[in-house]
Design a protein around this motif. Structure first.
Motif, PDB file in Angstrom:
ATOM      1  N   LEU A 189     -13.252 -11.894  -5.563  1.00  0.00           N
ATOM      2  CA  LEU A 189     -12.564 -11.648  -6.818  1.00  0.00           C
ATOM      3  C   LEU A 189     -11.595 -12.780  -7.154  1.00  0.00           C
ATOM      4  O   LEU A 189     -11.395 -13.110  -8.327  1.00  0.00           O
ATOM      5  CB  LEU A 189     -11.817 -10.312  -6.775  1.00  0.00           C
ATOM      6  N   GLY A 190     -11.004 -13.382  -6.112  1.00  0.00           N
ATOM      7  CA  GLY A 190     -10.103 -14.508  -6.339  1.00  0.00           C
ATOM      8  C   GLY A 190     -10.848 -15.695  -6.933  1.00  0.00           C
ATOM      9  O   GLY A 190     -10.350 -16.354  -7.864  1.00  0.00           O
ATOM     10  N   ARG A 191     -12.038 -15.954  -6.425  1.00  0.00           N
ATOM     11  CA  ARG A 191     -12.850 -17.057  -6.956  1.00  0.00           C
ATOM     12  C   ARG A 191     -13.323 -16.756  -8.382  1.00  0.00           C
ATOM     13  O   ARG A 191     -13.360 -17.641  -9.227  1.00  0.00           O
ATOM     14  CB  ARG A 191     -14.036 -17.325  -6.037  1.00  0.00           C
ATOM     15  N   GLU A 192     -13.685 -15.497  -8.619  1.00  0.00           N
ATOM     16  CA  GLU A 192     -14.124 -15.134  -9.972  1.00  0.00           C
ATOM     17  C   GLU A 192     -12.963 -15.216 -10.960  1.00  0.00           C
ATOM     18  O   GLU A 192     -13.147 -15.645 -12.106  1.00  0.00           O
ATOM     19  CB  GLU A 192     -14.730 -13.729  -9.969  1.00  0.00           C
ATOM     20  N   ALA A 193     -11.784 -14.806 -10.524  1.00  0.00           N
ATOM     21  CA  ALA A 193     -10.608 -14.920 -11.393  1.00  0.00           C
ATOM     22  C   ALA A 193     -10.343 -16.379 -11.739  1.00  0.00           C
ATOM     23  O   ALA A 193     -10.029 -16.715 -12.891  1.00  0.00           O
ATOM     24  CB  ALA A 193      -9.392 -14.297 -10.718  1.00  0.00           C
ATOM     25  N   ASP A 194     -10.502 -17.252 -10.753  1.00  0.00           N
ATOM     26  CA  ASP A 194     -10.299 -18.675 -10.984  1.00  0.00           C
ATOM     27  C   ASP A 194     -11.330 -19.217 -11.977  1.00  0.00           C
ATOM     28  O   ASP A 194     -10.998 -20.031 -12.847  1.00  0.00           O
ATOM     29  CB  ASP A 194     -10.391 -19.443  -9.662  1.00  0.00           C
ATOM     30  N   ALA A 195     -12.572 -18.764 -11.854  1.00  0.00           N
ATOM     31  CA  ALA A 195     -13.620 -19.196 -12.781  1.00  0.00           C
ATOM     32  C   ALA A 195     -13.309 -18.741 -14.212  1.00  0.00           C
ATOM     33  O   ALA A 195     -13.509 -19.489 -15.173  1.00  0.00           O
ATOM     34  CB  ALA A 195     -14.978 -18.651 -12.333  1.00  0.00           C
ATOM     35  N   PHE A 196     -12.817 -17.523 -14.348  1.00  0.00           N
ATOM     36  CA  PHE A 196     -12.426 -17.037 -15.670  1.00  0.00           C
ATOM     37  C   PHE A 196     -11.285 -17.871 -16.237  1.00  0.00           C
ATOM     38  O   PHE A 196     -11.282 -18.211 -17.420  1.00  0.00           O
ATOM     39  CB  PHE A 196     -12.013 -15.568 -15.592  1.00  0.00           C
ATOM     40  N   LEU A 197     -10.310 -18.201 -15.416  1.00  0.00           N
ATOM     41  CA  LEU A 197      -9.174 -18.986 -15.887  1.00  0.00           C
ATOM     42  C   LEU A 197      -9.617 -20.369 -16.355  1.00  0.00           C
ATOM     43  O   LEU A 197      -9.131 -20.873 -17.364  1.00  0.00           O
ATOM     44  CB  LEU A 197      -8.126 -19.115 -14.773  1.00  0.00           C
ATOM     45  N   ARG A 198     -10.561 -20.970 -15.627  1.00  0.00           N
ATOM     46  CA  ARG A 198     -11.062 -22.276 -16.051  1.00  0.00           C
ATOM     47  C   ARG A 198     -11.816 -22.170 -17.364  1.00  0.00           C
ATOM     48  O   ARG A 198     -11.728 -23.043 -18.230  1.00  0.00           O
ATOM     49  CB  ARG A 198     -11.944 -22.870 -14.954  1.00  0.00           C
ATOM     50  N   GLY A 199     -12.566 -21.075 -17.519  1.00  0.00           N
ATOM     51  CA  GLY A 199     -13.273 -20.858 -18.774  1.00  0.00           C
ATOM     52  C   GLY A 199     -12.324 -20.649 -19.937  1.00  0.00           C
ATOM     53  O   GLY A 199     -12.532 -21.180 -21.028  1.00  0.00           O
TER      54      GLY A 199
END
Length: 265
Positions: free
Chosen positions: A244-254
């Motif tokens: 979930l931490g990695r997915e949150a980071d991906a969302f933030l970059r998007g």
């Protein structure tokens, strides 16, 4: 004779003035503009309808032909989700957006717990992201939560909602189960159904990464970018190396790149 001429000229001038005003102020009805020329029907496996052949035949022509062919059928069968959804899709493609919204509204109601409900809701709320509803992200072993995930992927949102709610009742102190129950209630017509349950979980489970992530997910899905960024940052801070931490980071970059933050699945 002079008076008659004056009256006649006045009448001509008045008539011309009226004609000019009418011409200047007339409002021709807006003509629809075709959005897609060759739409295809959506026929969902497992959703029964005695009118599938008629729906297929309607789409043999262009968008306008399909809309005209389905008009009478949709009027006669307002509770058939196959007819209503495809009528809405044909109307939307042909540019009749107001009429399409009526058909999609019927399809959402008639197609409850099927893909037609979710797809129709997406069309009715183009200001939100789609297709589909925000998913519950889970990697644990709870049978009900896993089953709910599978049902949600099949667009059986109401079945998933019941499974998530049951898990929440059985495990009142489990943040995952409580988050799932909130996400399962998602409905674009009633955003409070989810947010009213998910928001309070932040205070109840302040160290739950799942709570923060899913709150950010729903905020992102509904276009609330600033609030979504805040929740995704909080989720990432609670464990940047977790899934979930990695997915949150991906969302933030998007989101930083001007997008919705959603990643392809």
């Amino acid at each position: 004779m002079r008076m008659r001429v004056i009256v006649a000229l006045a009448a001509v001038v008045a008539a011309a003035a009226v004609a000019g005003v009418v011409y200047a102020t007339r409002q021709d009805p807006a003509q629809p503009h075709t959005i897609c020329k060759r739409p295809s029907p959506l026929l969902v496996a497992g959703v029964r309808s005695p009118h599938i052949a008629e729906v297929r035949a309607a789409f043999a022509g262009g968008a306008g032909d399909a809309a005209r062919a389905l008009e009478a059928l949709a009027d006669r069968y307002p509770h058939d989700p196959v007819v209503q959804y495809n009528d809405g899709a044909a109307l939307e493609c042909a540019g009749y957006l107001t009429e399409a919204a009526v058909a999609f509204r019927r399809a959402k109601e008639a197609g409850r717990d099927t893909e037609y409900e979710v797809r129709a809701d997406n069309f009715l709320h183009l200001q939100f992201f789609g297709p589909g509803y925000p998913p519950f992200e889970y990697a644990g072993n709870d049978r009900l939560l896993i089953q709910g995930q599978l049902e949600q992927r099949r667009f059986h949102q109401r079945t998933a909602e019941r499974l998530y709610a049951r898990a929440a009742r059985l495990h009142p102190d489990d943040p995952e189960a409580q988050v799932a129950a909130a996400v399962g209630r998602f409905d674009m017509d009633d955003l409070s159904a989810s947010f009213s349950r998910l928001g309070p979980l932040v205070k109840r489970f302040p160290r739950s990464q799942s709570v923060r992530f899913h709150l950010g997910l729903l905020l992102s899905w509904t276009g609330q970018r600033v609030l979504a960024e805040r929740e995704f940052r909080a989720a990432r801070a609670l464990g940047p190396a977790t899934r979930l931490g990695r997915e949150a980071d991906a969302f933030l970059r998007g989101l930083a790149n001007g997008g919705s933050g959603r990643t392809k699945r």
